[in-house]
Write a protein that holds these residues in place. Structure first.
Motif, short mmCIF file in Angstrom:
data_model
loop_
_atom_site.label_atom_id
_atom_site.label_comp_id
_atom_site.label_asym_id
_atom_site.label_seq_id
_atom_site.Cartn_x
_atom_site.Cartn_y
_atom_site.Cartn_z
N PHE A 196 0.83 -1.20 0.00
CA PHE A 196 0.00 0.00 0.00
C PHE A 196 0.87 1.26 0.00
O PHE A 196 0.69 2.14 -0.84
CB PHE A 196 -0.92 -0.02 1.22
CG PHE A 196 -1.75 1.23 1.35
CD1 PHE A 196 -2.85 1.42 0.54
CD2 PHE A 196 -1.41 2.22 2.27
CE1 PHE A 196 -3.62 2.59 0.64
CE2 PHE A 196 -2.17 3.37 2.38
CZ PHE A 196 -3.27 3.56 1.57
N THR A 197 1.80 1.34 0.92
CA THR A 197 2.67 2.52 0.98
C THR A 197 3.49 2.67 -0.29
O THR A 197 3.62 3.77 -0.84
CB THR A 197 3.59 2.44 2.20
OG1 THR A 197 2.79 2.30 3.39
CG2 THR A 197 4.45 3.68 2.32
N ASP A 198 4.03 1.55 -0.78
CA ASP A 198 4.86 1.61 -1.98
C ASP A 198 4.06 2.09 -3.19
O ASP A 198 4.52 2.93 -3.96
CB ASP A 198 5.47 0.23 -2.27
CG ASP A 198 6.46 -0.19 -1.20
OD1 ASP A 198 6.96 0.69 -0.47
OD2 ASP A 198 6.72 -1.40 -1.07
N SER A 199 2.88 1.55 -3.37
CA SER A 199 2.07 1.90 -4.54
C SER A 199 1.59 3.34 -4.47
O SER A 199 1.59 4.05 -5.49
CB SER A 199 0.88 0.94 -4.67
OG SER A 199 0.04 1.02 -3.53
N VAL A 200 1.18 3.79 -3.28
CA VAL A 200 0.70 5.17 -3.15
C VAL A 200 1.84 6.16 -3.38
O VAL A 200 1.68 7.17 -4.10
CB VAL A 200 0.05 5.39 -1.77
CG1 VAL A 200 -0.22 6.86 -1.53
CG2 VAL A 200 -1.24 4.60 -1.66
N LEU A 201 3.00 5.91 -2.79
CA LEU A 201 4.13 6.80 -3.00
C LEU A 201 4.58 6.80 -4.46
O LEU A 201 4.98 7.83 -5.00
CB LEU A 201 5.29 6.40 -2.09
CG LEU A 201 5.09 6.63 -0.59
CD1 LEU A 201 6.30 6.15 0.19
CD2 LEU A 201 4.83 8.11 -0.31
N ARG A 202 4.51 5.65 -5.10
CA ARG A 202 4.89 5.56 -6.51
C ARG A 202 3.97 6.42 -7.37
O ARG A 202 4.42 7.17 -8.24
CB ARG A 202 4.86 4.11 -6.97
CG ARG A 202 5.33 3.92 -8.40
CD ARG A 202 5.32 2.44 -8.78
NE ARG A 202 6.29 1.68 -8.00
CZ ARG A 202 5.96 0.76 -7.09
NH1 ARG A 202 4.69 0.51 -6.83
NH2 ARG A 202 6.89 0.11 -6.43
N VAL A 203 2.67 6.31 -7.13
CA VAL A 203 1.71 7.09 -7.92
C VAL A 203 1.81 8.57 -7.57
O VAL A 203 1.66 9.43 -8.46
CB VAL A 203 0.28 6.55 -7.68
CG1 VAL A 203 -0.75 7.47 -8.30
CG2 VAL A 203 0.14 5.16 -8.26
N ALA A 204 2.08 8.91 -6.31
CA ALA A 204 2.23 10.31 -5.92
C ALA A 204 3.44 10.94 -6.63
O ALA A 204 3.36 12.07 -7.14
CB ALA A 204 2.38 10.42 -4.41
N GLY A 205 4.57 10.22 -6.65
CA GLY A 205 5.73 10.73 -7.38
C GLY A 205 5.46 10.84 -8.87
O GLY A 205 5.91 11.79 -9.53
N PHE A 206 4.74 9.88 -9.40
CA PHE A 206 4.33 9.92 -10.80
C PHE A 206 3.51 11.18 -11.09
O PHE A 206 3.72 11.86 -12.10
CB PHE A 206 3.53 8.66 -11.12
CG PHE A 206 2.98 8.59 -12.51
CD1 PHE A 206 3.74 8.04 -13.53
CD2 PHE A 206 1.72 9.05 -12.80
CE1 PHE A 206 3.23 7.95 -14.81
CE2 PHE A 206 1.20 8.97 -14.07
CZ PHE A 206 1.96 8.42 -15.09
N ALA A 207 2.56 11.48 -10.20
CA ALA A 207 1.69 12.64 -10.40
C ALA A 207 2.46 13.95 -10.32
O ALA A 207 2.19 14.89 -11.08
CB ALA A 207 0.56 12.64 -9.37
N LEU A 208 3.42 14.05 -9.42
CA LEU A 208 4.18 15.28 -9.25
C LEU A 208 4.99 15.63 -10.50
O LEU A 208 5.27 16.81 -10.74
CB LEU A 208 5.12 15.17 -8.05
CG LEU A 208 4.45 15.18 -6.67
CD1 LEU A 208 5.48 14.94 -5.58
CD2 LEU A 208 3.73 16.51 -6.44
#
Length: 303
Positions: free
Chosen positions: A79-91
């Motif tokens: 969960f943490t890995d996927s959310v952080l990955r998508v957040a960095g992707f969005a930024l």
């Protein structure tokens, strides 16, 4: 003779009309049926879990589990890995995509642009291609066994693994940018078309050049359209699913929990419907919160 006092009669309440509800119905009915009801059902399902009684071949039953599923999802490593990955992707991806869409919209809106209808169609065509087809097309261009692009880079001495762990996320970002830039461009271009021509003519008479008009006049006027595309992009980014799912078949760097949406699909595929529902509700809440914060931030900047 004493003057008589006239007592005011009871106030008439304004008649309530049902016309506003009739106008809102085409939006409210689908919103309730296809948004609120599914989210409500997902929330109800996330509060239950399936238990098996009578051993391996016994019956299954649904029991109330409270927020146990949410605790399990929040404590999971993916969960943490996927959310952080998508957040960095969005930024990274969202600003790049919106900047490209804005540049294309300004170019089409400029007075010196030619063949506007043709280029408007060309920019928008990628959005009309189904997401799976677009992902497969770009996957072919990324695959080192098939891609002429990779062969060309290798011959030039630049050995890049576009499907490796360090590059596959940005390869997916390239597909998303290619697909949705034209869509956002069309929204911004429509907003630019609504800018009064008198304002631009007055600015030119005052000696303003094209860049000054674009930055000082057009951008502030179309800011609501930029905010709208930003919100749409945030929502779409946290729903990232099609591209990772296609790339998963050709790259070992993309796992079954690479993005939150892909993780929810994987949980549901493993018959863990309660866990998938809990993850979906969390994802919806995070998306709503980020969209709300983005709107508040842009509203303060406008004030």
């Amino acid at each position: 003779m004493t003057p008589t006092t006239v007592r005011p009669g009871p106030r008439r309440r304004p008649r309530r009309t049902r016309a506003p509800y009739a106008f809102l119905a085409p939006f409210l009915i689908p919103f309730v049926l296809f948004t609120l009801v599914p989210v409500g059902y997902a929330f109800w399902q996330s509060l239950h879990k399936t238990e098996r009684t009578g051993g391996t071949f016994g019956r299954t039953r649904s029991v109330f589990a409270g927020f146990e599923q949410y605790a399990d999802i929040l404590q999971a490593d993916f969960f943490t890995d996927s959310v952080l990955r998508v957040a960095g992707f969005a930024l990274v991806q969202i600003p790049v995509m919106l900047a490209l869409a804005l540049v294309l919209a300004l170019l089409l809106d400029s007075a010196v642009a030619r063949a506007k209808r043709f280029f408007r169609l060309v920019y928008f065509v990628p959005y009309g291609i189904p997401g799976v087809v677009a992902a497969l097309m770009w996957a072919f261009l990324y695959d080192p066994r098939l891609s002429p692009v990779v062969d060309l880079l290798d011959s030039a001495g630049a050995r890049v693994d576009l499907l490796g762990p360090g590059a596959v996320l940005w390869s997916i970002g390239n597909v998303v940018t290619w697909t949705y830039t034209g869509y956002n461009m069309l929204i911004l271009y429509a907003a630019l078309q609504a800018v009064p021509s008198d304002i631009e003519e007055a600015a030119r008479m005052d000696g303003a050049n094209g860049w000054t008009i674009a930055l000082r006049i057009k951008l502030p006027i179309i800011r609501p359209a930029l905010v709208l595309t930003g919100v749409f992009s945030i929502i779409g980014t946290f729903q990232l699913f099609t591209e990772p799912q296609v790339f998963r078949s050709i790259s070992t760097s993309v796992t079954s929990t690479y993005t939150p949406n892909l993780a929810a699909y994987s949980l549901a595929s493993g018959d863990d419907y309660s866990g998938a529902a809990a993850l979906s509700v969390i994802l919806a809440a995070v998306t709503f919160l980020l969209s709300f914060l983005f709107l508040r931030f842009t509203a303060r900047r406008q004030a």
